[in-house]
Design a protein around this motif. Structure first.
Motif, PDB file in Angstrom:
ATOM      1  N   SER A  53       2.358  -5.068   6.474  1.00 24.48           N
ATOM      2  CA  SER A  53       2.103  -6.501   6.420  1.00 24.48           C
ATOM      3  C   SER A  53       1.415  -6.947   7.705  1.00 24.48           C
ATOM      4  O   SER A  53       1.356  -6.196   8.681  1.00 24.48           O
ATOM      5  N   ASN A 116      -4.004  -1.032   2.544  1.00 23.04           N
ATOM      6  CA  ASN A 116      -3.271  -2.249   2.176  1.00 23.04           C
ATOM      7  C   ASN A 116      -4.177  -3.462   2.367  1.00 23.04           C
ATOM      8  O   ASN A 116      -4.104  -4.136   3.398  1.00 23.04           O
ATOM      9  N   PRO A 117      -5.010  -3.748   1.376  1.00 17.81           N
ATOM     10  CA  PRO A 117      -5.949  -4.864   1.522  1.00 17.81           C
ATOM     11  C   PRO A 117      -5.261  -6.214   1.734  1.00 17.81           C
ATOM     12  O   PRO A 117      -5.841  -7.112   2.331  1.00 17.81           O
ATOM     13  N   GLN A 118      -4.002  -6.357   1.287  1.00 18.23           N
ATOM     14  CA  GLN A 118      -3.308  -7.629   1.478  1.00 18.23           C
ATOM     15  C   GLN A 118      -3.116  -7.929   2.964  1.00 18.23           C
ATOM     16  O   GLN A 118      -3.082  -9.093   3.366  1.00 18.23           O
ATOM     17  N   VAL A 119      -3.035  -6.892   3.804  1.00 13.54           N
ATOM     18  CA  VAL A 119      -2.934  -7.098   5.250  1.00 13.54           C
ATOM     19  C   VAL A 119      -4.259  -7.658   5.772  1.00 13.54           C
ATOM     20  O   VAL A 119      -4.277  -8.594   6.573  1.00 13.54           O
ATOM     21  N   PHE A 121      -6.444  -9.335   3.993  1.00 17.40           N
ATOM     22  CA  PHE A 121      -6.569 -10.698   3.488  1.00 17.40           C
ATOM     23  C   PHE A 121      -5.722 -11.652   4.323  1.00 17.40           C
ATOM     24  O   PHE A 121      -6.132 -12.774   4.604  1.00 17.40           O
ATOM     25  N   GLY A 122      -4.524 -11.208   4.715  1.00 15.24           N
ATOM     26  CA  GLY A 122      -3.675 -12.019   5.578  1.00 15.24           C
ATOM     27  C   GLY A 122      -4.318 -12.265   6.931  1.00 15.24           C
ATOM     28  O   GLY A 122      -4.231 -13.365   7.488  1.00 15.24           O
ATOM     29  N   ASP A 125      -7.042 -14.764   6.387  1.00 15.88           N
ATOM     30  CA  ASP A 125      -6.434 -16.069   6.157  1.00 15.88           C
ATOM     31  C   ASP A 125      -5.882 -16.654   7.456  1.00 15.88           C
ATOM     32  O   ASP A 125      -5.955 -17.854   7.680  1.00 15.88           O
TER      33      ASP A 125
END
Length: 133
Positions: A53, A116-119, A121-122, A125
């Motif tokens: 994360s 982990n693309p969500q990291v 994106f976070g 952001d």
């Protein structure tokens, strides 16, 4: 430095521009980078590749600075970010930080962001780049 702790082996003469010889004259705080042995570097690279994360990544950045004095700056590039290559990962210059380590840590962070693309994106952001998406 404490004699009980293992220190990183010096690079072959002429192979690296880390400036390790300047550390012996400086404060003990600057010498903590020598605690990053090759085995510990492998563990660190593995940990950076498996970041879960954005909080985990920022925690690792903070621990790198606290324990080794390594400042890592991760931010979106000036141009449009279409791939992970558009994210800038910079290590602050410091004596004792091996040339190979300066290349390995950003590469490991980039691989972790790709896994982990969500990291990523976070991260985007957090820099307010996805506010209109």
């Amino acid at each position: 430095m404490n004699a009980n702790l293992p220190l990183r082996q010096p690079c072959p003469p002429g192979a690296c521009t880390c400036g390790r010889e300047r550390l012996h004259d400086g404060p003990a705080d600057a010498q903590r980078i020598l605690l990053l042995t090759r085995a510990e570097e492998k563990r660190l690279v593995e940990r950076l590749e498996n970041v879960k994360s954005l909080d985990d990544l920022t925690h690792l950045q903070q621990r790198l600075y606290e324990q080794l004095g390594i400042r890592v700056r991760i931010a979106p590039g000036f141009n449009e970010v279409r791939t992970m290559r558009g994210i800038q990962i910079e290590l602050q210059e410091q004596p004792g930080l091996c040339r190979k380590t300066r290349q390995a840590l950003p590469a490991a962070i980039r691989r972790g962001l790709e896994r982990n693309p969500q990291v990523a994106f976070g991260l985007l952001d957090a820099h307010d780049l996805l506010r209109d998406a």
